[in-house]
Motif scaffolding. Structure first.
Motif, PDB file in Angstrom:
ATOM      1  N   GLY A 162       0.851  -1.177   0.000  1.00 24.26           N
ATOM      2  CA  GLY A 162       0.000   0.000   0.000  1.00 24.26           C
ATOM      3  C   GLY A 162       0.881   1.220   0.000  1.00 24.26           C
ATOM      4  O   GLY A 162       2.114   1.092  -0.025  1.00 24.26           O
ATOM      5  N   VAL A 163       0.285   2.402   0.055  1.00 20.53           N
ATOM      6  CA  VAL A 163       1.118   3.604  -0.046  1.00 20.53           C
ATOM      7  C   VAL A 163       2.044   3.758   1.158  1.00 20.53           C
ATOM      8  O   VAL A 163       3.019   4.485   1.099  1.00 20.53           O
ATOM      9  N   HIS A 164       1.747   3.068   2.272  1.00 26.41           N
ATOM     10  CA  HIS A 164       2.605   3.222   3.446  1.00 26.41           C
ATOM     11  C   HIS A 164       3.663   2.129   3.582  1.00 26.41           C
ATOM     12  O   HIS A 164       4.352   2.059   4.595  1.00 26.41           O
ATOM     13  N   CYS A 165       3.788   1.278   2.563  1.00 23.51           N
ATOM     14  CA  CYS A 165       4.720   0.157   2.752  1.00 23.51           C
ATOM     15  C   CYS A 165       6.167   0.583   2.644  1.00 23.51           C
ATOM     16  O   CYS A 165       7.057  -0.164   3.020  1.00 23.51           O
ATOM     17  N   LEU A 166       6.426   1.801   2.170  1.00 22.70           N
ATOM     18  CA  LEU A 166       7.798   2.305   2.157  1.00 22.70           C
ATOM     19  C   LEU A 166       8.373   2.253   3.578  1.00 22.70           C
ATOM     20  O   LEU A 166       9.473   1.777   3.811  1.00 22.70           O
ATOM     21  N   LYS A 167       7.594   2.717   4.538  1.00 19.48           N
ATOM     22  CA  LYS A 167       8.072   2.756   5.918  1.00 19.48           C
ATOM     23  C   LYS A 167       7.685   1.498   6.696  1.00 19.48           C
ATOM     24  O   LYS A 167       8.444   1.050   7.553  1.00 19.48           O
ATOM     25  N   TYR A 168       6.507   0.936   6.408  1.00 20.69           N
ATOM     26  CA  TYR A 168       5.982  -0.129   7.279  1.00 20.69           C
ATOM     27  C   TYR A 168       6.014  -1.519   6.659  1.00 20.69           C
ATOM     28  O   TYR A 168       5.630  -2.485   7.307  1.00 20.69           O
ATOM     29  N   GLY A 169       6.471  -1.630   5.425  1.00 23.17           N
ATOM     30  CA  GLY A 169       6.632  -2.951   4.837  1.00 23.17           C
ATOM     31  C   GLY A 169       5.385  -3.469   4.151  1.00 23.17           C
ATOM     32  O   GLY A 169       4.299  -2.897   4.240  1.00 23.17           O
ATOM     33  N   LEU A 170       5.586  -4.586   3.436  1.00 21.55           N
ATOM     34  CA  LEU A 170       4.511  -5.252   2.713  1.00 21.55           C
ATOM     35  C   LEU A 170       3.833  -6.253   3.646  1.00 21.55           C
ATOM     36  O   LEU A 170       4.208  -6.386   4.813  1.00 21.55           O
ATOM     37  N   THR A 171       2.884  -6.983   3.096  1.00 21.54           N
ATOM     38  CA  THR A 171       2.222  -8.008   3.888  1.00 21.54           C
ATOM     39  C   THR A 171       3.232  -8.944   4.542  1.00 21.54           C
ATOM     40  O   THR A 171       3.141  -9.245   5.737  1.00 21.54           O
ATOM     41  N   THR A 172       4.228  -9.361   3.772  1.00 19.09           N
ATOM     42  CA  THR A 172       5.189 -10.354   4.286  1.00 19.09           C
ATOM     43  C   THR A 172       5.913  -9.876   5.538  1.00 19.09           C
ATOM     44  O   THR A 172       6.283 -10.685   6.382  1.00 19.09           O
ATOM     45  N   ASN A 173       6.092  -8.574   5.671  1.00 22.06           N
ATOM     46  CA  ASN A 173       6.801  -8.044   6.832  1.00 22.06           C
ATOM     47  C   ASN A 173       5.886  -7.854   8.041  1.00 22.06           C
ATOM     48  O   ASN A 173       6.348  -7.496   9.114  1.00 22.06           O
ATOM     49  N   ASN A 174       4.595  -8.082   7.851  1.00 23.34           N
ATOM     50  CA  ASN A 174       3.627  -7.841   8.925  1.00 23.34           C
ATOM     51  C   ASN A 174       2.797  -9.072   9.290  1.00 23.34           C
ATOM     52  O   ASN A 174       1.917  -8.989  10.123  1.00 23.34           O
ATOM     53  N   VAL A 175       3.075 -10.180   8.618  1.00 22.63           N
ATOM     54  CA  VAL A 175       2.375 -11.434   8.924  1.00 22.63           C
ATOM     55  C   VAL A 175       3.315 -12.336   9.715  1.00 22.63           C
ATOM     56  O   VAL A 175       4.473 -12.504   9.350  1.00 22.63           O
ATOM     57  N   LEU A 176       2.817 -12.898  10.813  1.00 18.47           N
ATOM     58  CA  LEU A 176       3.656 -13.727  11.675  1.00 18.47           C
ATOM     59  C   LEU A 176       3.399 -15.214  11.519  1.00 18.47           C
ATOM     60  O   LEU A 176       4.243 -16.039  11.864  1.00 18.47           O
ATOM     61  N   GLY A 177       2.213 -15.554  11.037  1.00 20.71           N
ATOM     62  CA  GLY A 177       1.925 -16.983  10.929  1.00 20.71           C
ATOM     63  C   GLY A 177       0.685 -17.256  10.104  1.00 20.71           C
ATOM     64  O   GLY A 177      -0.147 -16.363   9.896  1.00 20.71           O
ATOM     65  N   VAL A 178       0.600 -18.478   9.606  1.00 17.21           N
ATOM     66  CA  VAL A 178      -0.624 -18.919   8.933  1.00 17.21           C
ATOM     67  C   VAL A 178      -0.914 -20.365   9.333  1.00 17.21           C
ATOM     68  O   VAL A 178      -0.005 -21.124   9.675  1.00 17.21           O
ATOM     69  N   GLU A 179      -2.197 -20.701   9.258  1.00 19.72           N
ATOM     70  CA  GLU A 179      -2.594 -22.101   9.197  1.00 19.72           C
ATOM     71  C   GLU A 179      -2.954 -22.323   7.740  1.00 19.72           C
ATOM     72  O   GLU A 179      -3.638 -21.488   7.134  1.00 19.72           O
ATOM     73  N   MET A 180      -2.502 -23.428   7.171  1.00 21.71           N
ATOM     74  CA  MET A 180      -2.691 -23.634   5.748  1.00 21.71           C
ATOM     75  C   MET A 180      -3.002 -25.096   5.483  1.00 21.71           C
ATOM     76  O   MET A 180      -2.471 -25.982   6.144  1.00 21.71           O
TER      77      MET A 180
END
Ligand SMILES: Cc1cc2nc3c(=O)[nH]c(=O)nc-3n(C[C@H](O)[C@H](O)[C@H](O)COP(=O)(O)OP(=O)(O)OC[C@H]3O[C@@H](n4cnc5c(N)ncnc54)[C@H](O)[C@@H]3O)c2cc1C
Lengths: 495, 386
Positions: A162-180
């Protein structure tokens, strides 16, 4: 129409029996009425349409596991779908595949403010996570502009930004876990409520895998305290070069703004005509720079950014004094796509990334291509990280223009790769850029990635026809020619 | 003890030849950089060729304004850090040299080793792991093929995100030959604020409150010997001052927030890199746990005689023990996992260095590794399964 994997007519012939079997698993969640299936025939890439064989809407992980196990045993393809906003055709159905809709996984499961973690089902929208925690002063940082609609499961699959991912990262940098759930019905947990997963970072591999490796049934994300203040600057430049140099200088000064967006003259004019945000119409390039954090930091950085941009000869500079100002500055940028949509019957949104220093060169070449194809283009640009969104204007009702727009788009993406960039920054490869993958990867590299896919899904049943160029290209009249007679890994499965 | 031969490849072609020879023969390839983490994992049992990757050295491309560094993996970490510092930048995940943890002299660590071991320091709390900063790489796989993955731009979703699994791959699957790493501006100033006298539960709570506030804390750690809880602020001077005032007010009910002078602050954080406080513990564990569960786990571990340091606001515990005991089951009960970082060779032969995974995940992981290295050319037995 784009070539898709050959339809398995035997599966299509078994449609009624497949519906019965799936109803036994999800009694109230199988859609087989042809009219009702139309709803699912495309995603955000509307140029391509194909109703699915059937749609199934499970509600529990156990149901997903049963569905996948059964489809796997029967050799039936499965296409996962979140909210269907993919811009690359990631959720495009297949005539012989079950569409697995995750929309009923719509609950947030737990919120832990002490460890700043939310556990949610994948069908919950991106914005709903922020809504659930905002009263406590928190938010979920990745903010794709589709956030009111797109699901967090789709975000995981696409590694959305998103427009703020420059400072806060993409999804990958903000996801800690998944059940899959894997295609054979096995349920795995990757990562969780900790800062890192044990063993190999399979979670990192799954994020951005475009629904090809497994079906995500639960997501753990990190949340952040909402910054105390956010302020924006709206800065016009007489040339793209100067704007690009200003961006580089801001970063060189040690400043990573929360967002740093650029619009070219065409996009600025389109947006201004649409929302009347007060954008400077004489500017060849317009920067919107947002700074956030404690008040003292914002004040300091506003001054610093203003001084830097003045040094590069900006022609106008406005600073938001109120929240209304700030939102107004953004209004035009946020409406840029529909604004361009008003200028042209259709537009086609591209998504390449380039090294920022190549911006002026790439825009010049794009102008040449625009003249060559006789199609207009407007540019919005995540200037901080080099992610470019050219909007190609065309009219689908004029025979051949869609194909021309696609050819123009493909040329732009090849240009991005040529200057050291990539085919897609955040929208994914999907079906759209599948056939361009050889511009970035050799046959051997693609074979390597395919073998990784086979580690999760050896029969290639999950989301086939996406991300990888088809090994067998369908030529005229459905006849199949093998173009890649020699392959790097003859021992690997082919799909 | 296995027979060990040495190889010093200088380019990808050399590596391709080494892999081909290994596939044809019985020897396995043990990739190494400076050897600062050589004592992690079991001693190989079969014939091994030690592949010294330091021939792949040097900066390939660095344009600070692009925030990307392209570097060969054998380049010393110290050289990379010096270069970035000269341009006011840093590796934000704060990697550090593991040599001192293993009783070796510092300075041997390479950037390739840092990436392959997924090393991140105290600032991981706010800025992410190595995996959040590796943008792309070139490598030679266990199939004997040179390939590239990712790219040299920060925003890229083209193809699978292989850089993620390269971080923490420990020289299995493929040999890294070039790295594209994200760089970020170095903060104008740092300040470390401390509260003394807190017990573990109070320390975790204080750090959590700070992290949930506008304080934008870069790093947070607790040293139980000094009973000192530290919050590191980084940024522009005006911002640091404002955030300090905010945190003083926020935590006034917990204790007095004092500021360390520069030398004391450096020494404090150094203690979380060299782990000197745990130097005499025969076994050293790196325990990852949900921060909120750290106090309970610590209580249970202390009953077994374990000693510890707490980083990442409770999310990382360095634990020193005399014997392996029940540590892993206690950690699992707390929702965490533990790698065995240091132990004598016999213990390392018996206890896998990496925390055992659930069977389905372990099987998936093995299939992923085989996708790059079908014959197990890079499986030396160091990590148990091969
Ligand atoms: C107007 C508009 C603006 C947009 N703006 C942005 C933007 O700013 N930034 C950005 O990055 N993207 C943007 N997008 C693209 C899109 O919204 C994102 O890619 C989003 O993450 C897709 O989510 P979805 O739930 O709609 O997924 P879908 O479109 O339904 O699916 C996308 C992919 O994810 C897979 N998938 C979905 N759910 C699961 C699951 N549970 N398990 C496994 N696989 C799954 C699908 O198979 C498919 O491959 C925009 C789209 C639109 C229409």
């Amino acid at each position: 129409m784009l070539a898709m994997p050959p339809v398995d007519h035997q599966v299509v012939a078994r449609r009624a029996a497949i519906a019965r079997a799936l109803r036994a698993i999800v009694p109230d969640g199988v859609i087989d009425d042809p009219d009702a299936l139309r709803v699912y025939e495309s995603d955000g890439l509307t140029a391509y349409r194909q109703p699915p064989l059937l749609t199934v809407l499970p509600q529990t992980t156990a149901q997903v596991a049963q569905i996948l196990r059964w489809c796997h045993q029967q050799g039936i393809k499965v296409v996962p779908r979140g909210s269907g906003t993919s811009l690359s055709g990631g959720a495009l159905p297949l005539a012989d595949a079950v569409l697995l809709g995750m929309g009923r996984f719509n609950r947030i499961l737990s919120i832990d403010y002490q460890d700043r973690i939310v556990v949610t089902q994948p069908g919950v929208t991106n914005l709903a996570i922020t809504r659930a925690v905002e009263d406590a002063g928190f938010y979920y940082a990745p903010d794709p502009s589709s956030q009111i609609a797109c699901s967090i499961g789709g975000n995981v699959a696409e590694n959305s930004g998103g427009v703020h991912c420059l400072k806060y990262g993409l999804t990958t940098n903000n996801v800690l876990g998944v059940e899959m759930v894997l295609i054979d019905g096995e349920v795995v947990r990757l990562g969780g409520a900790t800062f890192e997963a044990a063993g190999l970072d399979l979670l990192g591999l799954v994020v951005g895998s475009e629904g090809l490796l497994g079906v995500v049934t639960e997501v753990t994300v990190a949340i952040l305290p909402r910054p105390e203040t956010a302020r924006a600057l709206l800065i016009g430049f007489a040339g793209v070069e100067a704007a690009g140099q200003a961006v580089a200088a801001i970063i060189a000064a040690g400043i990573i703004p929360a967002g740093m967006e650029m619009m070219d003259k065409a996009a600025t004019h389109a947006a201004e005509a649409f929302v009347h945000a007060g954008y400077p119409l004489d500017a060849e390039a317009l920067l919107i720079i947002e700074l956030d954090g404690p008040q003292a930091e914002c004040d300091h950085l506003i001054d610093a950014v203003r001084a830097i941009t003045q040094g590069f000869g900006c022609t106008s500079c406005r600073i938001s004094e109120t929240e209304a100002d700030r939102l107004n500055f953004w209004a035009g940028r946020k409406a840029a796509f529909p604004a361009v949509g008003r200028l042209s019957p259709d537009y086609y949104c591209m998504d390449g990334t380039i090294p920022r220093r190549q911006l002026a060169h790439v825009l010049r070449r794009m102008a040449d291509l625009s003249a060559q194809y006789g199609l207009g283009v407007a540019n919005v640009f995540h200037a901080g990280d080099g992610n470019l969104h050219p909007l190609i204007m065309y009219d689908a009702n004029i025979a051949g223009q869609l194909e021309q727009a696609e050819a123009f788009g493909a040329d732009i993406l090849r240009l991005c790769v040529e200057v050291g960039g990539v085919l897609t920054g955040e929208h994914g490869v999907g079906v759209e850029k599948r056939d361009l993958m050889p511009a970035m990867f050799t046959d051997g590299e693609l074979a390597q990635q395919r073998s990784l896919k086979a580690a999760f899904d050896p029969d290639g049943l999950l989301n086939p026809g996406k991300v990888f160029p088809l090994l067998h290209r369908c030529a005229e009249q459905g006849r199949v020619h093998v173009h890649h007679g020699q392959t790097a890994f003859p021992d690997l499965p082919r799909f | 003890m296995a027979s060990v031969t040495m190889a010093c490849p200088r380019d990808a072609a050399d590596l391709v030849a080494l892999v081909a020879a290994a596939r044809a023969g019985a020897t396995r390839l043990a990739l190494c950089g400076g050897g600062s983490k050589a004592a992690f994992g079991a001693v190989p049992t079969g014939p091994v060729t030690r592949v010294d990757m330091r021939g792949f050295a040097g900066i390939v491309d660095y344009d600070p304004a692009e925030l990307v560094l392209t570097v060969r993996p054998g380049t010393p970490l110290a050289e990379v850090e010096t270069l970035l510092a000269a341009h006011g930048q840093m590796l934000a995940f704060e990697p550090f040299d593991h040599g001192p943890i293993h009783g070796c002299a510092g300075g041997a660590a390479t950037i390739g080793g840092v990436i392959a071991a997924g090393v991140a320091g105290s600032r991981r709390l706010s800025r992410g792991q190595a995996r959040d900063h590796l943008l792309g790489f070139a490598a030679v796989s266990g199939r004997g093929e040179a390939f590239v993955a990712g790219a040299r731009v920060t925003k890229n979703v083209t193809g699978y995100d292989l850089p993620k699994i390269a971080c923490g791959s420990w020289g299995r699957m493929f040999a890294l030959t070039e790295l594209h790493v994200k760089t970020l501006p170095r903060a104008e100033m740092q300040q470390t604020l401390v509260i003394d006298g807190l017990n573990p539960a109070a320390a975790v709570l204080a750090m959590s409150r700070a992290l949930g506030s506008q304080g934008a804390v870069a790093a947070a750690a607790h040293d139980p010997i000094a009973r000192r809880t530290a919050l590191r602020l980084e940024g522009f001077a005006a911002s640091v001052a404002a955030r300090r005032a905010l945190l003083e007010g926020l935590l006034a009910d917990t204790g007095v927030l004092g500021a360390l002078d520069a030398d004391a602050a450096t020494a404090f954080w150094q203690g979380f890199r060299d782990l000197a406080a745990l130097a005499d513990a025969p076994l050293l564990w790196r325990v990852i746990v949900p921060a909120g569960h750290a106090p309970g786990l610590i209580e249970a571990l202390e009953l077994t005689g374990a000693r510890w340091l707490m980083d990442w606001a409770g999310g990382l515990l360095w634990v020193g023990t005399r014997a392996d005991g029940a540590l892993r089951s206690l950690v699992e009960a707390a929702g965490g996992h533990a790698d065995l970082v240091r132990a004598d060779a016999a213990t390392r032969g018996r206890i896998p260095a990496r925390h055992p995974q659930a069977p389905a995940v372990a099987a998936l992981e093995a299939r992923v590794r085989r996708a790059f290295d079908p014959d197990g050319v890079f499986e030396t037995g160091r990590f148990g399964d091969s």
